[in-house]
Design a protein around this motif. Structure first.
Motif, PDB file in Angstrom:
ATOM      1  N   THR A  69     -15.358  -4.878   3.065  1.00  0.00           N
ATOM      2  CA  THR A  69     -15.515  -6.036   3.932  1.00  0.00           C
ATOM      3  C   THR A  69     -14.124  -6.613   4.214  1.00  0.00           C
ATOM      4  OG1 THR A  69     -15.668  -7.625   2.116  1.00  0.00           O
ATOM      5  CG2 THR A  69     -17.739  -6.582   2.853  1.00  0.00           C
ATOM      6  N   PRO A  70     -13.982  -7.452   5.214  1.00  0.00           N
ATOM      7  CA  PRO A  70     -12.676  -8.083   5.459  1.00  0.00           C
ATOM      8  C   PRO A  70     -12.166  -8.859   4.248  1.00  0.00           C
ATOM      9  CG  PRO A  70     -14.096  -8.372   7.359  1.00  0.00           C
ATOM     10  CD  PRO A  70     -14.947  -7.768   6.278  1.00  0.00           C
ATOM     11  N   GLU A  71     -13.068  -9.503   3.525  1.00  0.00           N
ATOM     12  CA  GLU A  71     -12.661 -10.257   2.331  1.00  0.00           C
ATOM     13  C   GLU A  71     -12.143  -9.316   1.248  1.00  0.00           C
ATOM     14  OE1 GLU A  71     -15.704 -10.584   3.801  1.00  0.00           O
ATOM     15  OE2 GLU A  71     -15.387 -12.516   4.792  1.00  0.00           O
ATOM     16  N   GLU A  72     -12.843  -8.208   1.062  1.00  0.00           N
ATOM     17  CA  GLU A  72     -12.392  -7.224   0.074  1.00  0.00           C
ATOM     18  C   GLU A  72     -11.055  -6.615   0.485  1.00  0.00           C
ATOM     19  OE1 GLU A  72     -16.627  -5.553  -1.669  1.00  0.00           O
ATOM     20  OE2 GLU A  72     -15.866  -4.744   0.220  1.00  0.00           O
ATOM     21  N   GLN A  73     -10.902  -6.348   1.758  1.00  0.00           N
ATOM     22  CA  GLN A  73      -9.639  -5.775   2.230  1.00  0.00           C
ATOM     23  C   GLN A  73      -8.491  -6.747   2.008  1.00  0.00           C
ATOM     24  OE1 GLN A  73      -9.254  -2.491   3.415  1.00  0.00           O
ATOM     25  NE2 GLN A  73      -7.189  -3.132   2.870  1.00  0.00           N
ATOM     26  N   GLU A  74      -8.740  -8.029   2.204  1.00  0.00           N
ATOM     27  CA  GLU A  74      -7.698  -9.031   1.947  1.00  0.00           C
ATOM     28  C   GLU A  74      -7.327  -9.058   0.467  1.00  0.00           C
ATOM     29  OE1 GLU A  74      -4.704 -11.452   2.341  1.00  0.00           O
ATOM     30  OE2 GLU A  74      -5.754 -10.583   4.042  1.00  0.00           O
ATOM     31  N   LEU A  75      -8.320  -8.960  -0.394  1.00  0.00           N
ATOM     32  CA  LEU A  75      -8.039  -8.898  -1.831  1.00  0.00           C
ATOM     33  C   LEU A  75      -7.218  -7.652  -2.175  1.00  0.00           C
ATOM     34  CD1 LEU A  75     -11.448 -10.042  -3.344  1.00  0.00           C
ATOM     35  CD2 LEU A  75      -9.242 -11.223  -3.557  1.00  0.00           C
ATOM     36  N   LEU A  76      -7.570  -6.522  -1.584  1.00  0.00           N
ATOM     37  CA  LEU A  76      -6.804  -5.295  -1.829  1.00  0.00           C
ATOM     38  C   LEU A  76      -5.382  -5.425  -1.315  1.00  0.00           C
ATOM     39  CD1 LEU A  76      -9.502  -2.608  -0.993  1.00  0.00           C
ATOM     40  CD2 LEU A  76      -8.624  -3.234  -3.261  1.00  0.00           C
ATOM     41  N   ASN A  77      -5.211  -6.092  -0.193  1.00  0.00           N
ATOM     42  CA  ASN A  77      -3.868  -6.327   0.331  1.00  0.00           C
ATOM     43  C   ASN A  77      -3.060  -7.196  -0.630  1.00  0.00           C
ATOM     44  OD1 ASN A  77      -4.506  -4.845   2.607  1.00  0.00           O
ATOM     45  ND2 ASN A  77      -4.888  -6.628   3.883  1.00  0.00           N
ATOM     46  N   GLU A  78      -3.702  -8.216  -1.180  1.00  0.00           N
ATOM     47  CA  GLU A  78      -3.032  -9.089  -2.153  1.00  0.00           C
ATOM     48  C   GLU A  78      -2.638  -8.303  -3.397  1.00  0.00           C
ATOM     49  OE1 GLU A  78      -1.417 -12.437  -4.066  1.00  0.00           O
ATOM     50  OE2 GLU A  78      -1.795 -11.978  -1.969  1.00  0.00           O
ATOM     51  N   ALA A  79      -3.536  -7.452  -3.876  1.00  0.00           N
ATOM     52  CA  ALA A  79      -3.228  -6.627  -5.043  1.00  0.00           C
ATOM     53  C   ALA A  79      -2.054  -5.696  -4.757  1.00  0.00           C
ATOM     54  CB  ALA A  79      -4.456  -5.827  -5.456  1.00  0.00           C
ATOM     55  N   SER A  80      -2.017  -5.150  -3.568  1.00  0.00           N
ATOM     56  CA  SER A  80      -0.900  -4.277  -3.198  1.00  0.00           C
ATOM     57  C   SER A  80       0.411  -5.051  -3.157  1.00  0.00           C
ATOM     58  CB  SER A  80      -1.155  -3.619  -1.841  1.00  0.00           C
ATOM     59  OG  SER A  80      -2.242  -2.726  -1.935  1.00  0.00           O
ATOM     60  N   ARG A  81       0.369  -6.271  -2.636  1.00  0.00           N
ATOM     61  CA  ARG A  81       1.577  -7.109  -2.606  1.00  0.00           C
ATOM     62  C   ARG A  81       2.054  -7.426  -4.023  1.00  0.00           C
ATOM     63  NH1 ARG A  81      -1.094  -9.303   1.943  1.00  0.00           N
ATOM     64  NH2 ARG A  81      -2.141 -10.898   0.699  1.00  0.00           N
ATOM     65  N   LEU A  82       1.112  -7.757  -4.906  1.00  0.00           N
ATOM     66  CA  LEU A  82       1.478  -8.033  -6.294  1.00  0.00           C
ATOM     67  C   LEU A  82       2.091  -6.799  -6.952  1.00  0.00           C
ATOM     68  CD1 LEU A  82      -1.667 -10.053  -7.373  1.00  0.00           C
ATOM     69  CD2 LEU A  82       0.672 -10.945  -7.234  1.00  0.00           C
ATOM     70  N   ASN A  83       1.515  -5.657  -6.679  1.00  0.00           N
ATOM     71  CA  ASN A  83       2.035  -4.409  -7.233  1.00  0.00           C
ATOM     72  C   ASN A  83       3.452  -4.134  -6.727  1.00  0.00           C
ATOM     73  OD1 ASN A  83       1.221  -2.161  -8.970  1.00  0.00           O
ATOM     74  ND2 ASN A  83       1.601  -0.930  -7.141  1.00  0.00           N
ATOM     75  N   GLU A  84       3.678  -4.363  -5.450  1.00  0.00           N
ATOM     76  CA  GLU A  84       5.017  -4.171  -4.881  1.00  0.00           C
ATOM     77  C   GLU A  84       6.014  -5.145  -5.502  1.00  0.00           C
ATOM     78  OE1 GLU A  84       4.741  -4.386  -0.616  1.00  0.00           O
ATOM     79  OE2 GLU A  84       3.215  -2.820  -0.570  1.00  0.00           O
ATOM     80  N   MET A  85       5.594  -6.390  -5.702  1.00  0.00           N
ATOM     81  CA  MET A  85       6.465  -7.375  -6.348  1.00  0.00           C
ATOM     82  C   MET A  85       6.807  -6.939  -7.767  1.00  0.00           C
ATOM     83  SD  MET A  85       4.648 -10.895  -4.986  1.00  0.00           S
ATOM     84  CE  MET A  85       5.293 -11.845  -6.326  1.00  0.00           C
ATOM     85  N   ALA A  86       5.824  -6.432  -8.486  1.00  0.00           N
ATOM     86  CA  ALA A  86       6.058  -5.953  -9.844  1.00  0.00           C
ATOM     87  C   ALA A  86       7.029  -4.774  -9.838  1.00  0.00           C
ATOM     88  CB  ALA A  86       4.740  -5.556 -10.502  1.00  0.00           C
ATOM     89  N   ASN A  87       6.865  -3.875  -8.888  1.00  0.00           N
ATOM     90  CA  ASN A  87       7.785  -2.735  -8.784  1.00  0.00           C
ATOM     91  C   ASN A  87       9.217  -3.209  -8.547  1.00  0.00           C
ATOM     92  OD1 ASN A  87       5.735  -0.858  -9.153  1.00  0.00           O
ATOM     93  ND2 ASN A  87       5.440  -0.537  -6.959  1.00  0.00           N
ATOM     94  N   GLU A  88       9.379  -4.206  -7.698  1.00  0.00           N
ATOM     95  CA  GLU A  88      10.716  -4.743  -7.429  1.00  0.00           C
ATOM     96  C   GLU A  88      11.313  -5.379  -8.684  1.00  0.00           C
ATOM     97  OE1 GLU A  88      10.395  -7.396  -4.101  1.00  0.00           O
ATOM     98  OE2 GLU A  88       9.687  -5.800  -2.780  1.00  0.00           O
ATOM     99  N   PHE A  95      -7.911  -4.975  -8.135  1.00  0.00           N
ATOM    100  CA  PHE A  95      -8.377  -3.631  -7.780  1.00  0.00           C
ATOM    101  C   PHE A  95      -9.705  -3.316  -8.471  1.00  0.00           C
ATOM    102  CE2 PHE A  95      -3.834  -2.442  -6.715  1.00  0.00           C
ATOM    103  CZ  PHE A  95      -4.082  -2.230  -5.371  1.00  0.00           C
ATOM    104  N   GLU A  96      -9.813  -3.657  -9.761  1.00  0.00           N
ATOM    105  CA  GLU A  96     -11.055  -3.402 -10.486  1.00  0.00           C
ATOM    106  C   GLU A  96     -12.208  -4.232  -9.931  1.00  0.00           C
ATOM    107  OE1 GLU A  96      -9.964  -4.158 -14.552  1.00  0.00           O
ATOM    108  OE2 GLU A  96      -9.550  -2.035 -14.912  1.00  0.00           O
ATOM    109  N   GLN A  97     -11.929  -5.462  -9.569  1.00  0.00           N
ATOM    110  CA  GLN A  97     -12.962  -6.348  -9.018  1.00  0.00           C
ATOM    111  C   GLN A  97     -13.532  -5.766  -7.726  1.00  0.00           C
ATOM    112  OE1 GLN A  97     -11.487 -10.280  -8.114  1.00  0.00           O
ATOM    113  NE2 GLN A  97     -13.157 -10.693  -6.713  1.00  0.00           N
ATOM    114  N   VAL A  98     -12.674  -5.250  -6.874  1.00  0.00           N
ATOM    115  CA  VAL A  98     -13.116  -4.773  -5.562  1.00  0.00           C
ATOM    116  C   VAL A  98     -13.658  -3.350  -5.625  1.00  0.00           C
ATOM    117  CG1 VAL A  98     -12.354  -4.243  -3.206  1.00  0.00           C
ATOM    118  CG2 VAL A  98     -11.541  -6.316  -4.343  1.00  0.00           C
ATOM    119  N   THR A  99     -12.993  -2.463  -6.363  1.00  0.00           N
ATOM    120  CA  THR A  99     -13.354  -1.049  -6.309  1.00  0.00           C
ATOM    121  C   THR A  99     -14.156  -0.574  -7.509  1.00  0.00           C
ATOM    122  OG1 THR A  99     -11.329  -0.296  -7.414  1.00  0.00           O
ATOM    123  CG2 THR A  99     -11.252  -0.551  -5.011  1.00  0.00           C
TER     124      THR A  99
END
Length: 64
Positions: A8-27, A48-52
């Motif tokens: 859903t759009p809400e789930e996709q937004e959550l996944l986008n947020e998780a990806s941003r957090l992951n990128e921040m952690a990598n940096e 990621f676990e919540q959504v997938t």
């Protein structure tokens, strides 16, 4: 309503947020700011676990 990837759009937004957090952690990791990485990685994993689901292949791929 879902889009092409089945989220859903809400789930996709959550996944986008998780990806941003992951990128921040990598940096932070690349900058040797190790203590700052764990909370970011943990929050990203929670999302990621919540959504997938906890046994999702997408999570496994991220850990590989």
């Amino acid at each position: 309503m879902t889009d092409n990837n089945g989220y859903t759009p809400e789930e996709q937004e959550l996944l986008n947020e998780a990806s941003r957090l992951n990128e921040m952690a990598n940096e932070q990791w690349d900058d040797c700011n190790y203590p700052e990485t764990e909370p970011l990685y943990r929050r990203a994993l929670e999302i990621f676990e919540q959504v997938t689901g906890p046994n999702s292949i997408e999570i496994a791929n991220g850990l590989y």
